[in-house]
Design a protein around this motif. Structure first.
Motif, mmCIF file in Angstrom:
data_model
loop_
_atom_site.group_PDB
_atom_site.id
_atom_site.type_symbol
_atom_site.label_atom_id
_atom_site.label_comp_id
_atom_site.label_asym_id
_atom_site.label_seq_id
_atom_site.Cartn_x
_atom_site.Cartn_y
_atom_site.Cartn_z
ATOM 1 N N SER A 1 0.746 -0.819 0.447
ATOM 2 C CA SER A 1 -0.396 -0.414 0.231
ATOM 3 C C SER A 1 0.743 1.452 -0.132
ATOM 4 C CB SER A 1 -0.671 0.132 0.926
ATOM 5 O OG SER A 1 -1.804 1.201 1.466
ATOM 6 N N PHE A 2 0.518 2.281 -1.225
ATOM 7 C CA PHE A 2 1.452 3.592 -1.075
ATOM 8 C C PHE A 2 0.982 3.779 0.778
ATOM 9 C CE2 PHE A 2 2.020 3.019 -5.119
ATOM 10 C CZ PHE A 2 3.145 3.296 -5.191
ATOM 11 N N THR A 3 -0.090 3.980 0.993
ATOM 12 C CA THR A 3 -0.958 5.116 1.834
ATOM 13 C C THR A 3 0.027 4.862 3.516
ATOM 14 O OG1 THR A 3 -3.150 5.161 0.904
ATOM 15 C CG2 THR A 3 -2.353 5.492 3.595
ATOM 16 N N ARG A 4 0.251 2.937 3.373
ATOM 17 C CA ARG A 4 0.732 2.220 4.752
ATOM 18 C C ARG A 4 2.436 2.527 4.302
ATOM 19 N NH1 ARG A 4 -3.259 -1.419 3.459
ATOM 20 N NH2 ARG A 4 -2.011 -2.531 2.988
ATOM 21 N N ALA A 5 2.886 2.622 3.236
ATOM 22 C CA ALA A 5 4.026 3.082 3.052
ATOM 23 C C ALA A 5 4.431 4.454 3.668
ATOM 24 C CB ALA A 5 4.605 2.230 1.741
ATOM 25 N N ALA A 6 3.629 5.232 3.271
ATOM 26 C CA ALA A 6 4.380 6.725 3.291
ATOM 27 C C ALA A 6 3.576 6.775 5.035
ATOM 28 C CB ALA A 6 3.042 7.858 2.566
ATOM 29 N N ALA A 7 3.417 5.735 5.911
ATOM 30 C CA ALA A 7 2.700 6.584 7.122
ATOM 31 C C ALA A 7 4.459 6.050 7.801
ATOM 32 C CB ALA A 7 1.479 5.839 7.499
ATOM 33 N N ARG A 8 4.732 4.623 7.096
ATOM 34 C CA ARG A 8 5.798 4.176 7.877
ATOM 35 C C ARG A 8 7.125 5.226 7.600
ATOM 36 N NH1 ARG A 8 8.226 -2.211 5.645
ATOM 37 N NH2 ARG A 8 5.993 -2.421 6.939
ATOM 38 N N LEU A 9 7.543 5.658 6.848
ATOM 39 C CA LEU A 9 8.444 6.546 6.118
ATOM 40 C C LEU A 9 8.239 7.820 6.298
ATOM 41 C CD1 LEU A 9 9.037 5.210 2.354
ATOM 42 C CD2 LEU A 9 10.112 4.079 4.290
ATOM 43 N N HIS A 10 7.127 8.173 7.219
ATOM 44 C CA HIS A 10 6.851 9.905 6.986
ATOM 45 C C HIS A 10 6.573 10.871 5.863
ATOM 46 C CE1 HIS A 10 6.946 8.022 11.516
ATOM 47 N NE2 HIS A 10 8.374 7.675 11.481
ATOM 48 N N LEU A 11 6.309 10.087 5.399
ATOM 49 C CA LEU A 11 6.569 10.930 4.035
ATOM 50 C C LEU A 11 4.920 11.469 3.665
ATOM 51 C CD1 LEU A 11 8.548 8.688 1.986
ATOM 52 C CD2 LEU A 11 9.144 11.265 3.064
ATOM 53 N N SER A 12 4.727 11.963 2.599
ATOM 54 C CA SER A 12 3.514 12.352 2.027
ATOM 55 C C SER A 12 3.398 11.218 1.100
ATOM 56 C CB SER A 12 3.145 13.750 1.156
ATOM 57 O OG SER A 12 4.129 14.013 0.046
ATOM 58 N N GLN A 13 2.079 10.793 1.011
ATOM 59 C CA GLN A 13 1.831 9.727 -0.607
ATOM 60 C C GLN A 13 2.473 10.694 -1.558
ATOM 61 O OE1 GLN A 13 -1.352 7.488 0.037
ATOM 62 N NE2 GLN A 13 -1.476 7.270 -2.454
ATOM 63 N N PRO A 14 1.853 12.259 -2.415
ATOM 64 C CA PRO A 14 2.828 12.293 -3.022
ATOM 65 C C PRO A 14 3.647 12.546 -3.502
ATOM 66 C CG PRO A 14 1.159 14.141 -2.752
ATOM 67 C CD PRO A 14 1.140 12.806 -1.196
ATOM 68 N N ALA A 15 4.442 12.366 -2.250
ATOM 69 C CA ALA A 15 6.430 12.835 -1.749
ATOM 70 C C ALA A 15 7.175 11.185 -2.456
ATOM 71 C CB ALA A 15 7.008 13.207 -0.940
ATOM 72 N N LEU A 16 5.992 10.326 -1.765
ATOM 73 C CA LEU A 16 6.245 8.451 -2.297
ATOM 74 C C LEU A 16 5.823 8.255 -3.479
ATOM 75 C CD1 LEU A 16 7.361 6.511 -0.706
ATOM 76 C CD2 LEU A 16 4.725 5.848 -0.187
ATOM 77 N N THR A 17 5.265 8.542 -4.338
ATOM 78 C CA THR A 17 4.996 8.243 -5.283
ATOM 79 C C THR A 17 6.145 8.501 -6.212
ATOM 80 O OG1 THR A 17 2.419 8.483 -5.489
ATOM 81 C CG2 THR A 17 3.126 8.676 -7.581
ATOM 82 N N VAL A 18 6.115 10.256 -6.297
ATOM 83 C CA VAL A 18 7.444 10.657 -6.772
ATOM 84 C C VAL A 18 9.119 9.374 -7.170
ATOM 85 C CG1 VAL A 18 9.683 12.612 -7.107
ATOM 86 C CG2 VAL A 18 6.998 12.458 -6.520
ATOM 87 N N GLN A 19 9.638 9.292 -5.706
ATOM 88 C CA GLN A 19 10.580 8.220 -5.417
ATOM 89 C C GLN A 19 9.827 6.580 -6.086
ATOM 90 O OE1 GLN A 19 10.336 8.342 -1.229
ATOM 91 N NE2 GLN A 19 12.027 9.390 -0.982
ATOM 92 N N ILE A 20 8.665 6.648 -6.190
ATOM 93 C CA ILE A 20 8.901 5.285 -6.690
ATOM 94 C C ILE A 20 8.621 5.380 -7.847
ATOM 95 C CG2 ILE A 20 7.532 3.437 -7.620
ATOM 96 C CD1 ILE A 20 8.235 3.234 -5.274
ATOM 97 N N ARG A 21 8.790 6.388 -8.358
ATOM 98 C CA ARG A 21 8.867 6.710 -9.991
ATOM 99 C C ARG A 21 9.837 7.223 -11.125
ATOM 100 N NH1 ARG A 21 3.351 10.929 -10.576
ATOM 101 N NH2 ARG A 21 1.765 9.687 -10.767
ATOM 102 N N ARG A 22 10.837 7.642 -9.799
ATOM 103 C CA ARG A 22 12.286 8.215 -10.085
ATOM 104 C C ARG A 22 12.534 6.426 -10.636
ATOM 105 N NH1 ARG A 22 13.731 12.496 -6.518
ATOM 106 N NH2 ARG A 22 13.409 10.709 -4.423
#
Length: 297
Positions: free
Chosen positions: A19-40
């Motif tokens: 889950s992007f939502t749960r992963a973002a919470a684990r990493l203390h990131l916003s979901q858009p920021a996490l999405t950028v990292q995965i795309r990169r």
């Protein structure tokens, strides 16, 4: 574009949580920021790593193959960072030292114990050698610091500490000079001597002292090592002249030690490093401990 640790952590978090939502919470990131990292990361490797829709996220076949590889890479890099920080803050590392045998056999073991008590992960690489070899090892950067004897005139060397070591006469208990509280240069010139070999810092001082007094010593033997010189004295071959700090001087109860009544019997000692080189933090800790033992009070 290169892989970076943040993008790898993001990939592993999404893979593990599904889950992007749960992963973002684990990493203390916003979901858009996490999405950028995965795309990169996907752009870097050149292929999609997740199939995602509104309900779930799943690894692609390539993502499944990459997951254990990136998990190992992340583990290795995190441990590299831990080790690097330990080297940087002095909680780990190796002290590389070259020193005179006198020092190696006397105070060095206790100093190593002191440092290891404070820094258990400290390692030690020790080279015990005559003065000229100590200086060469420092100059060639085979060691970081050296404790040497004799005069220093080397533009490539920095002196961290300069002191002196008194030389004494060591002789059998039954020797005629043993009845005296102190011996003179003339006394030493009148008896056979066991002197350490040419090229040692002690021999340089002894030769200089005799030359300054206009005396020619009677040399019976010229061993390289102090322990050999002591053994020859014990066998009755002559009197030897050694640093007062030498453990060999105190190791023979049947021998006697007498001060020499002449100012020239003083061996300069110096703690040195290569000029322009930064000492590792663990070596700085060792130097501070060493100076505490060399400098009175």
């Amino acid at each position: 574009m290169d892989l970076n640790l943040r993008d790898i952590r993001a990939f592993i978090a999404v893979a593990q949580t599904g889950s992007f939502t749960r992963a973002a919470a684990r990493l203390h990131l916003s979901q858009p920021a996490l999405t950028v990292q995965i795309r990169r990361l996907e752009e870097t490797v050149g292929i999609r790593l997740f199939d995602r829709n509104s309900r779930n996220v799943a690894l692609t076949p390539t993502g499944r193959e990459l997951l254990p590889l990136l998990q190992k890479s992340l583990h290795d890099m995190e441990h590299v960072l831990i080790d690097a920080r330990a080297l940087g803050d002095g909680s780990s590392g190796t002290v590389r030292i070259a020193c005179l045998p006198t020092f190696a056999a006397s105070v060095l073991p206790e100093l190593i114990q002191q440092v290891k008590a404070a820094v258990p992960r400290a390692g030690f690489h020790v080279r015990d050698a005559v003065a000229g070899v100590v200086e060469t090892l420092v100059r060639n950067e085979e060691v970081d610091i050296g404790l040497t004897g004799g005069e220093l005139n080397d533009a490539e060397i920095d002196v961290l500490y300069a002191g002196a070591d008194h030389l004494v006469a060591v002789l059998p208990a039954g020797h005629a000079l043993a009845r005296r509280k102190r011996v003179s240069l003339t006394d030493l010139a009148s008896v056979p001597l066991v002197l350490t070999a040419q090229g040692t810092s002690v021999r340089a001082v002894v030769d200089g002292a005799f030359a300054s007094g206009g005396c020619a010593p009677e040399i019976a033997c010229e061993p390289t090592y102090m322990m050999t010189a002591v053994a020859m004295v014990r066998a009755g071959l002559g009197v030897t002249i050694l640093p007062a700090s030498a453990r060999e001087v105190r190791a023979e109860p049947e021998l006697r030690v007498r001060p020499i009544d002449h100012d020239a019997f003083l061996r300069p000692i110096a703690l040195i490093k290569k000029r322009g080189r930064t000492l590792p933090p663990i070596t700085q800790t060792f130097v501070a401990t060493l100076l505490g033992s060399l400098v009175p009070g």
